[in-house]
Design a protein around this motif. Sequence first.
Motif, PDB file in Angstrom:
ATOM      1  N   LYS A  43       0.831  -1.201   0.000  1.00 37.42           N
ATOM      2  CA  LYS A  43       0.000   0.000   0.000  1.00 37.42           C
ATOM      3  C   LYS A  43       0.879   1.269   0.000  1.00 37.42           C
ATOM      4  O   LYS A  43       0.646   2.190  -0.779  1.00 37.42           O
ATOM      5  CB  LYS A  43      -0.882  -0.018   1.255  1.00 37.42           C
ATOM      6  CG  LYS A  43      -2.017   0.954   1.211  1.00 37.42           C
ATOM      7  CD  LYS A  43      -2.920   0.730   2.410  1.00 37.42           C
ATOM      8  CE  LYS A  43      -3.990   1.809   2.456  1.00 37.42           C
ATOM      9  NZ  LYS A  43      -4.756   1.749   3.703  1.00 37.42           N
ATOM     10  N   LEU A  44       1.881   1.267   0.851  1.00 41.38           N
ATOM     11  CA  LEU A  44       2.719   2.460   0.988  1.00 41.38           C
ATOM     12  C   LEU A  44       3.608   2.664  -0.243  1.00 41.38           C
ATOM     13  O   LEU A  44       3.641   3.750  -0.831  1.00 41.38           O
ATOM     14  CB  LEU A  44       3.590   2.351   2.245  1.00 41.38           C
ATOM     15  CG  LEU A  44       4.609   3.480   2.446  1.00 41.38           C
ATOM     16  CD1 LEU A  44       3.925   4.824   2.625  1.00 41.38           C
ATOM     17  CD2 LEU A  44       5.515   3.201   3.654  1.00 41.38           C
ATOM     18  N   VAL A  45       4.328   1.632  -0.627  1.00 43.88           N
ATOM     19  CA  VAL A  45       5.293   1.798  -1.723  1.00 43.88           C
ATOM     20  C   VAL A  45       4.559   2.086  -3.032  1.00 43.88           C
ATOM     21  O   VAL A  45       5.012   2.904  -3.838  1.00 43.88           O
ATOM     22  CB  VAL A  45       6.221   0.565  -1.839  1.00 43.88           C
ATOM     23  CG1 VAL A  45       7.172   0.728  -3.006  1.00 43.88           C
ATOM     24  CG2 VAL A  45       7.001   0.370  -0.549  1.00 43.88           C
ATOM     25  N   ARG A  46       3.406   1.449  -3.212  1.00 48.44           N
ATOM     26  CA  ARG A  46       2.656   1.735  -4.431  1.00 48.44           C
ATOM     27  C   ARG A  46       2.255   3.207  -4.471  1.00 48.44           C
ATOM     28  O   ARG A  46       2.395   3.877  -5.474  1.00 48.44           O
ATOM     29  CB  ARG A  46       1.409   0.839  -4.524  1.00 48.44           C
ATOM     30  CG  ARG A  46       0.735   0.959  -5.896  1.00 48.44           C
ATOM     31  CD  ARG A  46      -0.464   0.073  -6.022  1.00 48.44           C
ATOM     32  NE  ARG A  46      -1.411   0.327  -4.952  1.00 48.44           N
ATOM     33  CZ  ARG A  46      -2.344  -0.535  -4.559  1.00 48.44           C
ATOM     34  NH1 ARG A  46      -2.448  -1.716  -5.121  1.00 48.44           N
ATOM     35  NH2 ARG A  46      -3.174  -0.224  -3.584  1.00 48.44           N
ATOM     36  N   ARG A  47       1.820   3.721  -3.335  1.00 47.80           N
ATOM     37  CA  ARG A  47       1.413   5.133  -3.317  1.00 47.80           C
ATOM     38  C   ARG A  47       2.623   6.055  -3.536  1.00 47.80           C
ATOM     39  O   ARG A  47       2.528   7.057  -4.247  1.00 47.80           O
ATOM     40  CB  ARG A  47       0.722   5.491  -2.003  1.00 47.80           C
ATOM     41  CG  ARG A  47       0.255   6.943  -1.966  1.00 47.80           C
ATOM     42  CD  ARG A  47      -0.540   7.289  -0.744  1.00 47.80           C
ATOM     43  NE  ARG A  47       0.199   7.183   0.497  1.00 47.80           N
ATOM     44  CZ  ARG A  47       1.121   8.060   0.902  1.00 47.80           C
ATOM     45  NH1 ARG A  47       1.417   9.111   0.149  1.00 47.80           N
ATOM     46  NH2 ARG A  47       1.754   7.892   2.046  1.00 47.80           N
ATOM     47  N   LEU A  48       3.752   5.730  -2.921  1.00 47.14           N
ATOM     48  CA  LEU A  48       4.941   6.576  -3.096  1.00 47.14           C
ATOM     49  C   LEU A  48       5.325   6.662  -4.580  1.00 47.14           C
ATOM     50  O   LEU A  48       5.783   7.699  -5.056  1.00 47.14           O
ATOM     51  CB  LEU A  48       6.121   6.033  -2.282  1.00 47.14           C
ATOM     52  CG  LEU A  48       5.997   6.076  -0.756  1.00 47.14           C
ATOM     53  CD1 LEU A  48       7.237   5.504  -0.092  1.00 47.14           C
ATOM     54  CD2 LEU A  48       5.721   7.484  -0.251  1.00 47.14           C
ATOM     55  N   CYS A  49       5.137   5.558  -5.294  1.00 49.81           N
ATOM     56  CA  CYS A  49       5.424   5.567  -6.735  1.00 49.81           C
ATOM     57  C   CYS A  49       4.306   6.264  -7.503  1.00 49.81           C
ATOM     58  O   CYS A  49       4.563   7.105  -8.366  1.00 49.81           O
ATOM     59  CB  CYS A  49       5.593   4.132  -7.249  1.00 49.81           C
ATOM     60  SG  CYS A  49       7.081   3.325  -6.621  1.00 49.81           S
ATOM     61  N   GLU A  50       3.063   5.918  -7.146  1.00 42.78           N
ATOM     62  CA  GLU A  50       1.918   6.436  -7.902  1.00 42.78           C
ATOM     63  C   GLU A  50       1.778   7.954  -7.803  1.00 42.78           C
ATOM     64  O   GLU A  50       1.354   8.608  -8.746  1.00 42.78           O
ATOM     65  CB  GLU A  50       0.619   5.771  -7.427  1.00 42.78           C
ATOM     66  CG  GLU A  50       0.459   4.338  -7.923  1.00 42.78           C
ATOM     67  CD  GLU A  50       0.339   4.248  -9.434  1.00 42.78           C
ATOM     68  OE1 GLU A  50      -0.533   4.932  -9.997  1.00 42.78           O
ATOM     69  OE2 GLU A  50       1.116   3.489 -10.045  1.00 42.78           O
ATOM     70  N   LYS A  51       2.121   8.512  -6.652  1.00 43.60           N
ATOM     71  CA  LYS A  51       1.910   9.973  -6.502  1.00 43.60           C
ATOM     72  C   LYS A  51       2.751  10.745  -7.516  1.00 43.60           C
ATOM     73  O   LYS A  51       2.400  11.860  -7.890  1.00 43.60           O
ATOM     74  CB  LYS A  51       2.169  10.441  -5.063  1.00 43.60           C
ATOM     75  CG  LYS A  51       3.616  10.458  -4.624  1.00 43.60           C
ATOM     76  CD  LYS A  51       3.778  11.050  -3.224  1.00 43.60           C
ATOM     77  CE  LYS A  51       5.227  10.984  -2.792  1.00 43.60           C
ATOM     78  NZ  LYS A  51       5.468  11.515  -1.449  1.00 43.60           N
ATOM     79  N   ILE A  52       3.849  10.165  -7.950  1.00 40.76           N
ATOM     80  CA  ILE A  52       4.647  10.792  -8.999  1.00 40.76           C
ATOM     81  C   ILE A  52       4.124  10.359 -10.374  1.00 40.76           C
ATOM     82  O   ILE A  52       3.956  11.186 -11.276  1.00 40.76           O
ATOM     83  CB  ILE A  52       6.137  10.408  -8.852  1.00 40.76           C
ATOM     84  CG1 ILE A  52       6.665  10.769  -7.450  1.00 40.76           C
ATOM     85  CG2 ILE A  52       6.983  11.074  -9.945  1.00 40.76           C
ATOM     86  CD1 ILE A  52       6.588  12.220  -7.067  1.00 40.76           C
ATOM     87  N   ARG A  53       3.830   9.070 -10.508  1.00 42.14           N
ATOM     88  CA  ARG A  53       3.415   8.571 -11.835  1.00 42.14           C
ATOM     89  C   ARG A  53       2.122   9.212 -12.326  1.00 42.14           C
ATOM     90  O   ARG A  53       2.031   9.587 -13.483  1.00 42.14           O
ATOM     91  CB  ARG A  53       3.263   7.050 -11.784  1.00 42.14           C
ATOM     92  CG  ARG A  53       4.607   6.358 -11.675  1.00 42.14           C
ATOM     93  CD  ARG A  53       4.478   4.860 -11.650  1.00 42.14           C
ATOM     94  NE  ARG A  53       5.795   4.250 -11.432  1.00 42.14           N
ATOM     95  CZ  ARG A  53       6.012   2.965 -11.228  1.00 42.14           C
ATOM     96  NH1 ARG A  53       4.993   2.123 -11.225  1.00 42.14           N
ATOM     97  NH2 ARG A  53       7.226   2.509 -11.037  1.00 42.14           N
ATOM     98  N   VAL A  54       1.131   9.326 -11.448  1.00 42.76           N
ATOM     99  CA  VAL A  54      -0.142   9.875 -11.931  1.00 42.76           C
ATOM    100  C   VAL A  54      -0.035  11.379 -12.212  1.00 42.76           C
ATOM    101  O   VAL A  54      -0.836  11.923 -12.963  1.00 42.76           O
ATOM    102  CB  VAL A  54      -1.327   9.594 -10.971  1.00 42.76           C
ATOM    103  CG1 VAL A  54      -1.527   8.114 -10.754  1.00 42.76           C
ATOM    104  CG2 VAL A  54      -1.159  10.325  -9.656  1.00 42.76           C
ATOM    105  N   ASN A  55       0.932  11.998 -11.612  1.00 43.30           N
ATOM    106  CA  ASN A  55       1.094  13.443 -11.828  1.00 43.30           C
ATOM    107  C   ASN A  55       2.192  13.775 -12.842  1.00 43.30           C
ATOM    108  O   ASN A  55       2.620  14.929 -12.958  1.00 43.30           O
ATOM    109  CB  ASN A  55       1.394  14.126 -10.494  1.00 43.30           C
ATOM    110  CG  ASN A  55       0.209  14.104  -9.562  1.00 43.30           C
ATOM    111  OD1 ASN A  55      -0.859  14.617  -9.916  1.00 43.30           O
ATOM    112  ND2 ASN A  55       0.342  13.495  -8.416  1.00 43.30           N
TER     113      ASN A  55
END
Lengths: 279, 375
Positions: B246-258
């Motif tokens: 949950k955490l690592v996916r979000r840390l990556c996603e917050k950059i990827r989706v933006n």
Amino acid sequence: MMQAQEHPLEKYLRVDRLPHVWCPGCGIGTVLGSYVRAIDRLGLDLDKMAMVSGIGCAGRAAGYVNMDSFHTTHGRAIPFAVGLKLAKPELIVTVFSGDGDLFAIGGNHFIHAARRNCDLKVICVNNFNYGMTGGQLGPTTPLGAKTTTSPYGNLELPLNLPYFAASCGSSYVARWTSLHARNMIECFEEILEKKGFCFVEILSPCPTVYGRRNEMPEGLDMMKLFKERCEIRNFEDTSRVGLNQEKIIIGKFVDEEEKETFEDRVYSLMEEVKWGGSR
Amino acid sequence: MNPGMHFLSGNIACAEGAIAVGCRFFAGYPITPSTEIAEHMAYRLPQVKGIYVQMEDELASMAAIIGASWGGMKAMTATSGPGFSLMQENIGLAVMTETPCVVVNVQRGAPSTGLPTLVGQGDVMQARWGSHGSYEIIALCPNSPQECFDLTVRAFNLSEKYRVPVILLMDECVGHMYERVFIPEEVEIVNRKKPLEDKRDYLPFLPKEDLVPEMALAGEGFRIHVTGLTHDERGYPATNPEAHEKLVRRLCEKIRVNKKKIVDYEGVLLDDSDVLIVAYGAPSRTSMRALREARKRGIRVGLFRLKTIWPFPEEELRKASSNVEHIVVPEINYGQLVLEVERVCKGGEVHLIPKMGGRVHSPREILEYLINLNR
């Protein structure tokens, strides 16, 4: 039914995180307990305090205190705390960590924070080995002691932490053991009220991974050893408090008069320097 | 510095950009060719009620800026290759604890001590993958003193917005290049989001819609716990696979989706080009000259200049390269960003023009390469 009463120290701890990770017979809990008792006695505002820890058993302390707390990387608690304290000088910042974290991987940072007289309260729980990783030799392991990486006995000489801390310029240096809870509380009260770089070493049993390899398999074994061999010698010359002798010398060794801290100098410079010009 | 036109080096412009956007804490360790940034900050920060502290090494510098950031200050450090290697440990801590901060790396010839005073671009992949684990990071790459100013401002803003360490990947050539730099009256300033909730209900690592949590600071009464261990939304250690995912996916996603909002590049004559140069930093300057000379000779060359290296502008470059025959990548290393270009560009043939550290490509070198391609 009896109503469960709140423990008088509950407000100082993140009780939702209990039980803690420390083994039966470990002394870290006693050290942390004494620390929060000192806060209680002084009536300090927890919102104006922060704890910074590194990695290891003692490094987990930051996770249990009910204040702003930072569990950082191995050896880097002190430089993290240097930055935090500079940015928020109104906070009382305690660094709570172990002997390996503060004096092996983080030794260099200790030297320079003490040299600058950063206003930090550094509490080192010395359990003579790396407990979290299962009991390897560290910078405080006695000569000849058995650990998982010194199976034939330790070949290295241990560091005399108070001597080291005093020579780096610490404003306050003391050593107690987890047996000396009362002295420890008084000591913590003193450092929490004292400005400047303060260092306290607490000797603490680690029966699970250190004691059992060195004929002290129970937590009480090392406590008995502390009881038999400790001698309080306040203001003893720190060069003579090494742990390589029959007596374990404890007490308050250095308590200098308050001197200017690094934070004082940084903030007064800001006042003196004007836009675009020199002092 | 007063607003207006100045004649500055890239390093000084970087320091002034930091001050303009509100950086008030610098912790560093002297290292060539970045030292002027530290020197200028030591001189300038006390003038603006900021703090300069010279740490005992780069491990400590990186730790100190993270500590200062949690104390509420905008904080940065500046270094070069050997120091950047030491900083990787706590860059990982800043990623994991979502701590805004800016790390400037004025690249020099490497590996190891390499060429301390001479240019290199060998840290491109280190900027992306230098700390252990899976994470996303932002790295910006200026090619002029003006951009050193502008992109330092942007680095802080991105860092505050996404709560991620941002790397300003300069090189010795750009750092020591003197040019005109315009300092505006005001720059755009983005500040980290602050929590509004009741202190008892506040979850320090509960993300908002943009996947970025609001950031409480030390001393505000939120009693936060911050750890480099895998943690839950309360900030407490949660060392299990579910929490980690949950955490690592979000840390990556917050950059990827933006990513679209983060990625920035400059396109020169992209529409009609047969050959595309992909460049960043100092080589993009020599590439411009080569491009003009090649155009005079009738070779239709375009330039895709990266201002953000990470996240890599995949879609933008794929589009720009869709109709070209050749893609030329001049880098001051033995092939780093070219790997990304090869991965992304499906059409044309990709050519690396490597340059070992110490010297920039001459325009003639690149021009001759372009001419040979068209023979």
